[in-house]
Write a protein that holds these residues in place. Structure first.
Motif, mmCIF file in Angstrom:
data_model
loop_
_atom_site.group_PDB
_atom_site.id
_atom_site.type_symbol
_atom_site.label_atom_id
_atom_site.label_comp_id
_atom_site.label_asym_id
_atom_site.label_seq_id
_atom_site.Cartn_x
_atom_site.Cartn_y
_atom_site.Cartn_z
ATOM 1 N N TYR A 96 7.788 -3.068 -3.186
ATOM 2 C CA TYR A 96 7.643 -3.586 -3.707
ATOM 3 C C TYR A 96 8.099 -5.345 -3.305
ATOM 4 O O TYR A 96 7.291 -6.176 -3.744
ATOM 5 C CB TYR A 96 7.144 -3.709 -5.437
ATOM 6 N N ASP A 141 1.739 1.046 -3.532
ATOM 7 C CA ASP A 141 1.082 1.975 -4.486
ATOM 8 C C ASP A 141 1.195 3.509 -4.438
ATOM 9 O O ASP A 141 0.647 4.787 -5.703
ATOM 10 C CB ASP A 141 -0.613 1.629 -4.100
ATOM 11 N N ASP A 191 2.917 -4.122 -10.737
ATOM 12 C CA ASP A 191 3.226 -2.914 -10.423
ATOM 13 C C ASP A 191 4.597 -2.706 -9.868
ATOM 14 O O ASP A 191 5.205 -1.088 -9.758
ATOM 15 C CB ASP A 191 2.633 -2.422 -8.686
ATOM 16 N N ARG A 206 0.533 -1.249 0.036
ATOM 17 C CA ARG A 206 -0.320 0.259 0.487
ATOM 18 C C ARG A 206 0.833 0.935 -0.265
ATOM 19 O O ARG A 206 0.737 1.808 -0.808
ATOM 20 C CB ARG A 206 -0.888 0.479 1.475
ATOM 21 N N LYS A 226 -1.015 -8.536 -8.547
ATOM 22 C CA LYS A 226 -0.927 -7.314 -9.173
ATOM 23 C C LYS A 226 0.334 -6.194 -9.100
ATOM 24 O O LYS A 226 1.055 -5.407 -9.455
ATOM 25 C CB LYS A 226 -2.423 -6.405 -8.522
ATOM 26 N N ALA A 227 1.012 -6.653 -7.615
ATOM 27 C CA ALA A 227 2.096 -5.929 -6.769
ATOM 28 C C ALA A 227 3.511 -6.802 -7.949
ATOM 29 O O ALA A 227 4.008 -5.778 -8.395
ATOM 30 C CB ALA A 227 2.393 -6.308 -5.569
#
Length: 292
Positions: free
Chosen positions: A226, A212, A245, A209, A241-242
């Motif tokens: 990450y 992000d 990203d 988080r 998703k991480a």
């Protein structure tokens, strides 16, 4: 006596006689009223002015009037001097008029002073209102600056282990709530959680988080977060998703080789169960990185 004076007021001067005769008639009548002849009446008994008595009085007045006119004609005029009391009263009235004029000028001057003072008071009230408004604005600005200074001191203080709730899960939920209200304080809460519970599963979520939050504006800061969250390739739903990203952050920092390696891990570990939209995004990042 009043009937007599009313009779005297009705007398008109005869043709050829000056109007001063009326004044003379009144004077003589008053003299006769005060004379001993009238006083011969019984004390306290009212005088009855009948026609005969009035006729006699009028004849006597006319005789005196003719005598006075004859005296005036012979060069010995009859002069009626003003009453000293009347003269004194006239002087007093003049003094009263002067004093009233002085009072009137004083009142006018006071009214002018009052108008000027009222205007000055209104101006002062307006200035005070403006000053109070400025003071209120200044106090609000000072309070805002003090709050900003406290926030900066809080955010720039060294990060040390601290658990408001006593558990990693409670701290993560508290950080999420704080992030919804103030992202700077929320980010700070995630950072504190990372140093307080480095080995807890909640630390991985806190790192994701926080990454992000940095991805759009500071990709270099997002990369290690990450990487920390994906250490050991977790199987939690957020891991797919991480990974994409992470590859995007690596491309943004000109590390395309590492980005391609992260996308290879995504295809091997998460692509099978990943949503179609995430797969499409991974393909786009791969194209941008020039992966083979």
């Amino acid at each position: 006596m009043f009937k007599f004076f009313s009779r005297l007021m009705r007398v008109r001067p005869a043709p050829g006689k000056p109007a001063a005769g009326l004044a003379l008639l009144a004077f003589v009548g008053a003299t006769l009223l005060a004379s001993p002849t009238v006083a011969q009446s019984t004390e306290g008994e009212p005088i009855i002015w009948d026609a005969r008595r009035l006729s006699t009085l009028e004849r006597n007045v006319r005789r005196i009037e003719r005598a006075l006119f004859q005296r005036n004609s012979s060069g010995q005029p009859f002069i009626m001097e003003p009453d000293p009391e009347v003269v004194a009263l006239q002087g007093q009235m003049g003094s009263v008029d002067t004093r009233l004029s002085d009072v009137e000028r004083t009142l006018q001057r006071m009214n002018g002073d009052i108008e000027r003072l009222t205007f000055a008071l209104d101006e002062t009230e307006r200035e005070n209102t403006q000053l109070r408004r400025q003071l209120t604005d200044a106090e609000a600005r000072i309070a805002e600056l003090e709050s900003a200074a406290r926030l900066e001191a809080e955010l720039n203080a060294p990060i040390e282990p601290n658990s408001p709730s006593g558990t990693a899960g409670g701290d993560l939920r508290a950080a999420d709530r704080l992030m919804a209200q103030d992202n700077r304080r929320g980010a700070r809460a995630y950072e504190v959680l990372l140093v307080t519970w480095p080995d807890a599963p909640e630390a991985r979520l806190a790192a994701v988080r926080l990454a992000d939050l940095y991805l759009a504006d500071d990709a270099a800061a997002a990369v290690p977060l990450y990487a920390q969250a994906l250490s050991g390739w977790p199987t939690e739903p957020w891991a797919a998703k991480a990974t994409v990203d992470l590859a995007q952050a690596l491309v943004a920092t000109d590390r395309n080789t590492q980005a391609c390696a992260a996308l290879t891990d995504f295809n091997r570990r998460y692509a099978e169960t990943a949503p179609a939209a995430l797969k499409t995004r991974a393909t786009s990042v791969r194209t941008g990185a020039g992966c083979r």
